[in-house]
Structure formats: C-alpha cells, structure tokens
Design a protein around this motif. Structure first.
Motif: not given
Length: 352
Positions: A149-165
């Motif tokens: 729940a605490k990370q939901a906002h950050d996770f939703d911003r990443l949704s449907n993306s390829i993460i390369s960090s």
C-alpha cells in the motif's frame, strides 16, 4: 545420499507441462492454466503442437512462476480484471520478445512496452491490455496491491514499462538467484524468502531509506540457502567447518555467523542437519543399517555423542526411532509439502 532427502519439508511447486496431454489438447489446457492473469490465443497452424511448462511457488501471498512457452497473442479484459484482482506483475524475460499495450485507466496512461531478453518489465493487472509474445522463457512475480500500500503510487507510475535503472538490474539478478535456489528450499526457507522478496521489491522499485535497509535481508537469506545446500551435501564429512562453507558460498566468516544467527549458530545448524539426516536414514531406508554406521554416514565420530544428541533432539533414542518405523509409526519422518488444489487462480484470488 540425495540432498533433497535431508530437508524435513521440501517445498514442491505446482507444475503444468503440456506434454502431459494429447497434442490437440495442449493449447487449451495452457489457456486454462494462465486464465486468471491473461486470455491466450494463437494462430492455428497445421501440425503445430503447443509447448508450455509452468512452475509456480507460493511465497506467502505472492506468486513466483517460471514459464517456458510457445508464443501467441494475449489480452486482459475488463471482466478478467474485475474477477481476478489487481495485482502487479514483475516479468524478467530470459529469452524471446513480449509486446504489451495497456489501456488507459484511472490514474494510469495508455502505454506500449516491448520486452526483450534481459529486460525487466513491470505491469499492473488493474489495467486491461493486449499484446503478443514470441516463444519465450520468463520469470514472473505476481505481487498483491494490498501488500504494498505504501508503494502503490510509485508502482502505478511504473506500470506497463520496461525498467532499466540500476536497481531494476539488481531485482532482475535477484529473481534469477531465486530461481536457482527455490527448488531446494524447505518450506521454512520459502516463507523467509517471501519476506525477503517483499523487501527487495520495495527497495528496488520504490527506494527509501527504510526500504533499502530492509533489503539487506534478502542477500542474507539467499546466501544462507546456498550455505544450507552445501552443508546438507557434505554432512558425511566430519571435518566440515565454517571455512569450507565460506569458501563455497563466497562470504566472510562474520557474514556466515550472521546468516545463521537466528538458527542458533552455524555449528548448531550443522548438528541439527546431521541429526535429521540420521533420522531419515533410520526410519525410511528399506535396508537396515546399524546405528553406528548411520552416525558415521552423517558425520559423527563418537557414537555415544550421536545417541545423546539424537535423544535430546527428538525425545527418543536412535534405536527407538528405528523400532517405531518398523512397527508402522511415523515418528518425525520427512514430509513433502504440496497443496493438491493449488493453482494460479487460487493464489491470485485467495492468497493475496
């Protein structure tokens, strides 16, 4: 002596293998298997026999899956979204290509992503989507919204993306390590790895000072799993020492002691592993072996010390354990864990 036999409870995955079915049934069976997450379809080509293998582990509300499958088209409809929850999905692609187009929903934009071998994709099952995949091998982690729940906002911003960090690369490496270790984990290790995996996900995808500190735990658990495997494979060596284990796992002595602190120390862990291995030999082997021979086989050099330690651990002597087994008693025999009703849909819906 097989390593798996030395653990009291080995966690066994729920496995689907299309080769268990007739060629004409294989794709439909696979489509039923993956239905809680996606609807699958594929072009009909004469003589094409669909191949898919899918292994699933329950990590305490999360689902870790390994898949090797032919390609095809997939979609996630509004009805599916309502019926099977709104988990997030972390996908590490070992080979193949996966192209996904997610529809716009409240708080999330329409987006298209293309994952190739080595990529880490992050998707929300709260979005409807469609896409196509080529023949692929992948590791997937389904994580429930309620657990983050605490990370939901950050996770939703990443949704449907390829993460390369850099942190995403660390998470991809972690999933590969988890794949290598999980087959030989006990049920107790699986529970611990579930907690460790939660910490790693939060630290890599929504880093804060607190989540990064918590994520130091997964490395310890993975190294402890490796160390435990080494110990169980070398119990018969009476000279087994922390130095041997450190060299095998690639950790310092101080880290090794820290890894086994919760178990009462590495020496206590080794002794307990030897005693449980001896119990298995005494109660499950068809051919009778003398108690002294069993003691030597698991690394004890003093038979009296073995008998005393065995009695303290189990509450009865080695001879009583053998007698109990021969009379049909169960004692503390090894138990394999498997939920016969386990399925992807039960985990996604009932264990979030």
């Amino acid at each position: 002596m097989k390593e798996r036999g030395l653990s009291s409870k080995i966690s066994i995955p729920d496995v689907f293998d299309s080769n268990q079915f007739e060629p004409a049934e294989r794709f439909e069976r696979w489509r039923e298997r993956i239905a809680p997450a996606f609807s699958m379809e594929r072009p009909i080509r004469p003589g094409d026999e669909y191949q898919a293998k899918h292994e699933v582990w329950d990590l305490g509300g999360m689902v870790f899956a390994r898949a090797d499958q032919n390609g095809g088209r997939f979609s996630r409809t509004e009805q599916m979204r309502r019926q099977s929850g709104d988990h997030w999905c972390v996908l590490y692609l070992k080979s193949g290509i996966d192209v996904a187009s997610a529809d716009q929903t409240a708080g999330m934009q329409e987006s298209i992503s293309t994952a190739r071998a080595g990529d880490l994709g992050f998707y929300s099952l709260a979005q409807t989507c469609r896409g196509v995949m080529r023949e692929m091998k992948a590791l997937t982690l389904y994580i429930p919204r309620e657990g983050f729940a605490k990370q939901a906002h950050d996770f939703d911003r990443l949704s449907n993306s390829i993460i390369s960090s850099p942190r995403a690369i660390v998470l991809g490496d972690y999933l590969q390590s988890l794949e290598r270790q999980i087959e030989n984990c006990s049920t107790a290790d699986i529970a611990a790895l579930g907690l460790a995996t939660r910490a790693m996900i939060a630290a890599c995808l929504s880093p804060t000072a607190d989540t990064v500190e918590d994520a130091e735990t997964p490395e310890l658990w993975l190294n402890r799993t490796k160390a435990g495997r080494y110990i169980r494979a070398h119990l018969g060596n009476p000279c087994l020492s922390p130095q041997h284990i450190c060299h095998s796992v690639g950790v310092s002595r101080s880290k090794l002691y820290r890894m086994f602190e919760s178990a009462g120390g590495v020496f206590r862990y080794i002794r307990q592993a030897r005693l449980h291995a001896a119990h298995k030999l005494l109660t499950e082997e068809q051919t009778a072996r003398r108690v002294g021979d069993v003691a030597v086989a698991v690394g004890f050099t003093d038979i009296s010390d073995f008998s005393r330690a065995f009695s303290r651990e189990f509450g009865y002597s080695p001879s009583q354990a053998r007698a109990n087994a021969s009379e049909g008693g169960s004692g503390l025999q090894a138990v394999e864990f498997r939920d016969p009703g386990a399925s992807l849909i039960s985990w996604l819906n009932g264990r979030a």
